[in-house]
Enzyme design. Structure first.
Site, PDB file in Angstrom:
ATOM      1  N   ASP A  19       0.856  -1.189   0.000  1.00  0.00           N
ATOM      2  CA  ASP A  19       0.000   0.000   0.000  1.00  0.00           C
ATOM      3  C   ASP A  19       0.890   1.236   0.000  1.00  0.00           C
ATOM      4  O   ASP A  19       1.665   1.453   0.933  1.00  0.00           O
ATOM      5  CB  ASP A  19      -0.901  -0.024   1.242  1.00  0.00           C
ATOM      6  CG  ASP A  19      -2.025   0.991   1.172  1.00  0.00           C
ATOM      7  OD1 ASP A  19      -2.186   1.625   0.114  1.00  0.00           O
ATOM      8  OD2 ASP A  19      -2.737   1.149   2.185  1.00  0.00           O
ATOM      9  N   ASP A 113      -2.826   2.477  -6.181  1.00  0.00           N
ATOM     10  CA  ASP A 113      -1.831   2.573  -5.114  1.00  0.00           C
ATOM     11  C   ASP A 113      -1.749   1.365  -4.188  1.00  0.00           C
ATOM     12  O   ASP A 113      -1.047   1.422  -3.185  1.00  0.00           O
ATOM     13  CB  ASP A 113      -2.082   3.833  -4.280  1.00  0.00           C
ATOM     14  CG  ASP A 113      -3.447   3.833  -3.609  1.00  0.00           C
ATOM     15  OD1 ASP A 113      -4.304   3.036  -4.005  1.00  0.00           O
ATOM     16  OD2 ASP A 113      -3.644   4.635  -2.683  1.00  0.00           O
ATOM     17  N   GLU A 114      -2.432   0.270  -4.507  1.00  0.00           N
ATOM     18  CA  GLU A 114      -2.304  -0.904  -3.645  1.00  0.00           C
ATOM     19  C   GLU A 114      -2.563  -2.182  -4.432  1.00  0.00           C
ATOM     20  O   GLU A 114      -3.272  -2.176  -5.431  1.00  0.00           O
ATOM     21  CB  GLU A 114      -3.235  -0.818  -2.436  1.00  0.00           C
ATOM     22  CG  GLU A 114      -4.707  -0.753  -2.772  1.00  0.00           C
ATOM     23  CD  GLU A 114      -5.589  -0.779  -1.533  1.00  0.00           C
ATOM     24  OE1 GLU A 114      -5.288  -1.542  -0.584  1.00  0.00           O
ATOM     25  OE2 GLU A 114      -6.599  -0.048  -1.524  1.00  0.00           O
TER      26      GLU A 114
END
Length: 370
Positions: A19, A113-114
């Protein structure tokens, strides 16, 4: 919580959740050195704007994503507002994924983003998932200049939970022998998949942490929470059988817009719906996707939400989609002023070749559709 022990002889899966830390805000600070170390948010700063991401400096003032820009500005008067640059975020996201694929092809992006990674069998032949997570974070820092946090465990739920434990720029592991005790102490609102509304409902039942949740039977949880009851029953016992899915099939494609001034008349609604419709068409053409269900989304001034949908036997063309959007708009009286309009398609003709994993398709800010 970091621990160098790993499950060498166990068939237990080794899952990593990576993350990025305050991704959008961190990218803006990376590209604008003058903003580093200062409270910053990504999103609209107009009267009806919404914060999409907040830097850690801004979070110290109680500013967080999904907060109205007006409230954020009140909390810190010198707050920096950065306009979103999704092309830039996607560029860096793709660089980060290249690093993931150095270790495994079992990568399931959740957003820009993860992502989840299954490294049980990995390209480097490394036995320690903890070591792999550390290497990935170091490579991300070197390649992009950005910090990432990671969680390691034997299933996706626990890996995602672990990635939050030592943020920012840290990692944690939850080993099988630690899971039960850890979950019993975990506040109910921290369980992945239990949102604010469900957490409040549970708290009214006296369920404040994992230990409380564990005391209730599957029959009771199913009666109170429907099909989700089985999920809650399992996760508090560390059971989460969902595998890392490298090809996540998109279920819908949509665009929406929040307006600075509430829309009241049908003429205003039609005028502002059209650019949203054109954005949906642009994205359909770009992706090659078609959908049989057209859905209109209305969020009113009091934040109540209404959706109206219609499903066809055939995939509609551009003209039919617009006609359906208007039909749904006129389907019944608009009872209140409208602050947000959205239009989307589902029941897609999706295949893996169409999948652009992790791409964000909403227009989450107050800026006008372009």
């Amino acid at each position: 919580m970091e621990n160098e022990q790993d499950q060498h002889s166990s068939p237990t899966r080794k899952i990593i959740h990576v993350d990025m830390d305050a991704f959008y805000a961190s990218v803006e600070q990376l590209d604008h050195p003058e903003w580093r170390g200062k409270p910053l948010v990504v999103g609209g700063n107009a009267a009806r704007g919404v914060v999409a991401a907040a830097s850690y400096e801004a979070r110290k003032y109680g500013i967080h994503s999904a907060m109205s820009s007006v409230l954020a500005a009140r909390k810190y008067h010198q707050l920096i507002f950065a306009k979103p640059r999704f092309d830039r975020y996607k560029e860096l996201s793709l660089q980060i994924r290249e690093i993931f694929y150095e270790y495994t092809d079992l990568v399931e992006p959740l957003s820009l983003d993860e992502a989840f990674l299954d490294v049980t069998e990995n390209k480097m032949g490394l036995k320690s998932a903890i070591l792999i997570a550390r290497q990935i974070r170091e490579k991300i820092k070197i390649k992009t200049g950005l910090n990432a946090s990671a969680g390691v465990s034997y299933n996706k739920f626990l890996a995602k939970t672990a990635s939050d434990l030592n943020k920012p720029n840290g990692q944690a592991v939850i080993l099988p022998e630690e899971a039960e005790a850890f979950l019993e102490k975990l506040p109910i609102g921290k369980f992945f998949g239990i949102g604010k509304v469900t957490a409040e409902k549970m708290q009214k039942l006296g369920i404040h942490n994992g230990k409380d949740l564990k005391e209730y039977s599957l029959q009771f949880l199913t009666k109170k929470f429907g099909k989700s009851g089985l999920h809650y029953f399992n996760i508090v016992r560390g059971i989460h059988l969902s595998e890392v899915q490298p090809h996540r099939i998109r279920k819908s494609l949509s665009a929406e817009n929040t307006f600075e001034k509430d829309l009241i008349t049908l003429a205003e609604l039609e005028e502002n719906l059209h650019p949203i419709f054109k954005e949906v068409i642009r994205r359909l053409e770009k992706s090659g996707i078609k959908g049989r269900t057209v859905t209109l989304k209305l969020k009113f001034a009091d934040f109540t939400l209404q959706t109206r949908s219609k499903t066809l036997d055939q995939y509609p063309d551009e003209k039919i989609i617009w006609d359906l959007a208007l039909e749904l708009l006129h389907q019944e009286t608009i009872p209140k002023p409208v602050r947000l309009l959205g239009l989307g398609l589902s029941n897609l003709n999706i295949t893996e070749e169409h999948e652009h994993f992790g791409e964000q398709l909403k227009i989450p800010f107050d800026s006008q559709v372009k």
